[in-house]
Design an enzyme around this catalytic site. Structure first.
Site, PDB file in Angstrom:
ATOM      1  N   ASP A 151      18.323 -17.023-122.069  1.00 12.93           N
ATOM      2  CA  ASP A 151      17.312 -17.512-121.135  1.00 12.93           C
ATOM      3  C   ASP A 151      15.951 -17.168-121.747  1.00 12.93           C
ATOM      4  O   ASP A 151      15.550 -16.014-121.779  1.00 12.93           O
ATOM      5  CB  ASP A 151      17.490 -16.819-119.775  1.00 12.93           C
ATOM      6  CG  ASP A 151      16.369 -17.147-118.789  1.00 12.93           C
ATOM      7  OD1 ASP A 151      15.473 -17.946-119.122  1.00 12.93           O
ATOM      8  OD2 ASP A 151      16.401 -16.590-117.669  1.00 12.93           O
ATOM      9  N   LYS A 191       6.615 -21.631-117.220  1.00 12.98           N
ATOM     10  CA  LYS A 191       5.972 -20.420-117.703  1.00 12.98           C
ATOM     11  C   LYS A 191       5.133 -20.750-118.944  1.00 12.98           C
ATOM     12  O   LYS A 191       3.945 -20.537-118.971  1.00 12.98           O
ATOM     13  CB  LYS A 191       6.999 -19.341-118.056  1.00 12.98           C
ATOM     14  CG  LYS A 191       7.646 -18.538-116.919  1.00 12.98           C
ATOM     15  CD  LYS A 191       8.010 -19.297-115.704  1.00 12.98           C
ATOM     16  CE  LYS A 191       8.512 -18.506-114.513  1.00 12.98           C
ATOM     17  NZ  LYS A 191       9.759 -17.811-114.627  1.00 12.98           N
ATOM     18  N   TRP A 205      15.873 -10.998-114.129  1.00 13.55           N
ATOM     19  CA  TRP A 205      16.439 -12.329-114.375  1.00 13.55           C
ATOM     20  C   TRP A 205      17.820 -12.278-114.983  1.00 13.55           C
ATOM     21  O   TRP A 205      18.701 -13.066-114.628  1.00 13.55           O
ATOM     22  CB  TRP A 205      15.480 -13.184-115.221  1.00 13.55           C
ATOM     23  CG  TRP A 205      14.268 -13.559-114.448  1.00 13.55           C
ATOM     24  CD1 TRP A 205      12.977 -13.182-114.692  1.00 13.55           C
ATOM     25  CD2 TRP A 205      14.214 -14.369-113.246  1.00 13.55           C
ATOM     26  NE1 TRP A 205      12.133 -13.693-113.732  1.00 13.55           N
ATOM     27  CE2 TRP A 205      12.863 -14.418-112.845  1.00 13.55           C
ATOM     28  CE3 TRP A 205      15.167 -15.036-112.493  1.00 13.55           C
ATOM     29  CZ2 TRP A 205      12.452 -15.126-111.701  1.00 13.55           C
ATOM     30  CZ3 TRP A 205      14.760 -15.737-111.355  1.00 13.55           C
ATOM     31  CH2 TRP A 205      13.412 -15.775-110.980  1.00 13.55           C
TER      32      TRP A 205
HETATM   33  C1  LIG Z   1      10.947 -17.832-113.837  1.00 17.85           C
HETATM   34  C2  LIG Z   1      12.189 -17.427-114.517  1.00 17.85           C
HETATM   35  C3  LIG Z   1      13.441 -17.877-114.077  1.00 17.85           C
HETATM   36  C4  LIG Z   1      13.622 -18.742-112.844  1.00 17.85           C
HETATM   37  O1  LIG Z   1      13.230 -20.030-113.048  1.00 17.85           O
HETATM   38  P1  LIG Z   1      13.404 -21.173-111.948  1.00 17.85           P
HETATM   39  O2  LIG Z   1      12.967 -22.392-112.672  1.00 17.85           O
HETATM   40  O3  LIG Z   1      12.536 -20.792-110.786  1.00 17.85           O
HETATM   41  O4  LIG Z   1      14.850 -21.212-111.561  1.00 17.85           O
HETATM   42  C5  LIG Z   1      14.554 -17.484-114.797  1.00 17.85           C
HETATM   43  N1  LIG Z   1      14.457 -16.700-115.875  1.00 17.85           N
HETATM   44  C6  LIG Z   1      13.272 -16.239-116.317  1.00 17.85           C
HETATM   45  C7  LIG Z   1      13.217 -15.377-117.529  1.00 17.85           C
HETATM   46  C8  LIG Z   1      12.104 -16.588-115.649  1.00 17.85           C
HETATM   47  O5  LIG Z   1      10.920 -16.130-116.095  1.00 17.85           O
END
Ligand SMILES: *Cc1c(COP(=O)(O)O)cnc(C)c1O
Length: 363
Positions: free
Chosen positions: A174, A198, A104
């Protein structure tokens, strides 16, 4: 009703049963409104209360100071990968530092390159992304526009025990797969964002926590849906927001406040759950192999392999028979991944632990 199984999906992921039950109970008529959350105007008093309560819950759970705004946006975490450099890198004449610890953060760095100069402050691709950096390994630029990292790499199961020290440069995080899993010090961050699907709710909404001085610095000449100041001025109601997803974030955070009792309690439970699985892996005498190095191990996503990969299919089949689903690892890492977010009950992890012990014994 179909029986619920234990869902170890990385995302969209397990939600707290009390939140799902409340949504089910009130689906046809929200108390005090007499209509469904799916039918209600985002400009109604009732929805404004839901939005305000979701925000208040986040503020109290995470201890978000008053000089931070909370936005509920669409476009997922991926849109933030683009919006952040579009607002805070492009046209600044400065580079941004990216700490690459897995899939990511790599993707975020690649998106940022479309907007300006990206410096890679750390990249452990050679180690197959199995750990976070030591402070001494970080090549940080004190003149960077911001420093970016991913607190928990969902695919590699690599998590920062604490946020990296980046001096006076705004820290951007993030936290998609570990927001609300543990207490954090929000005042260390310039921007912290997380897609909800998540650990905070269903797909469709992304939580963005942004400091006032960054909002003030953001360019004003971007289209409004990409424009943080406009989104903030409109309190996330510039256009129709994902009302149902925001409602679910409210219910999930209500659960954290009322039933769990806050993030100190939550992290204790999360550590216990993760500890159960890592213990089985560590004591298996090499039967199960962990992906991440011990100090970087995630309490949210536990990737592991079998030494004998020919038994993978049998492992998954036997797990499904015990009501343990979505355990297949990401194709880039292989093996298995148990995602054990806040809403995964201890009992679910106990069933998985017992299954892993039994599978190793029989093999
Ligand atoms: C799932 C995830 C993403 C992507 O998220 P989307 O909502 O599908 O764009 C980005 N960063 C992390 C750490 C993730 O677990």
């Amino acid at each position: 009703m179909e029986k619920r199984v234990y869902n170890f999906s990385p995302g969209p992921a397990v939600l707290p049963l009390p939140a799902l039950e409340e949504a089910q109970r009130d689906l046809l008529a929200l108390p005090g409104a007499g209509i469904s959350i799916l039918e209600i105007s985002h400009r109604s008093k009732k929805f404004e209360q839901i939005l305000a309560q979701a925000e208040a819950n986040l503020r109290s759970l995470l201890g978000i100071p008053s000089n931070y705004r909370i936005l509920f946006l669409q476009g997922g975490a991926l849109l933030q990968f683009g919006m952040i450099p579009m607002s805070f890198l492009r046209n600044t004449g400065k580079p941004a530092d990216y700490i690459v610890t897995g899939t990511w953060s790599k993707k975020a760095a690649d998106e940022a390159k479309t907007q300006g100069t990206v410096q890679i402050a750390f990249d452990n691709k050679a180690g197959n992304y199995n750990r976070v950096p030591e402070p001494s390994e970080l090549k940080l630029d004190p003149k960077a526009a911001y420093a970016y990292y991913t607190s928990n790499e969902t695919i590699q199961g690599v998590q920062f025990p604490v946020e990296p020290e980046v001096g006076d440069v705004p820290l951007v995080c993030d936290a998609s797969s570990d927001i609300l899993s543990r207490p954090i010090n929000v005042s260390r961050y310039g921007i912290l964002f997380a897609c909800a699907q998540k650990n905070a709710g269903p797909a469709g909404v992304t939580i963005v926590i942004i400091r006032d001085d960054l909002l003030a610095k953001a360019p004003k000449d971007l289209p409004s849906l990409l424009n943080y100041p406009v989104l903030a001025e409109n309190n996330s109601l510039l256009n129709t927001p994902p009302t149902f997803a925001i409602y679910m974030v409210k219910l999930v955070t209500d659960w954290l406040v009322r039933e769990i009792g806050g993030l100190e309690k939550m992290v204790e439970i999360n550590r216990r759950k993760a500890g159960m699985l890592y213990e089985v892996i560590d004591r298996s005498g090499g039967f199960y192999l962990p992906h991440a190095e011990t100090p970087s191990r995630s309490i949210m996503n536990v990737p592991f392999k079998l030494a004998d990969t020919s038994r993978e299919e049998a492992f998954l089949k036997g797990a499904a028979a015990c009501g343990l689903v979505e355990l297949k690892g990401h194709r880039s890492v292989g093996g298995f991944r148990a995602s054990i977010y806040n809403a995964m009950p201890v009992a679910g992890v106990e069933v998985l632990r017992d299954y892993m012990l039994e599978f190793a014994k029989k093999s």
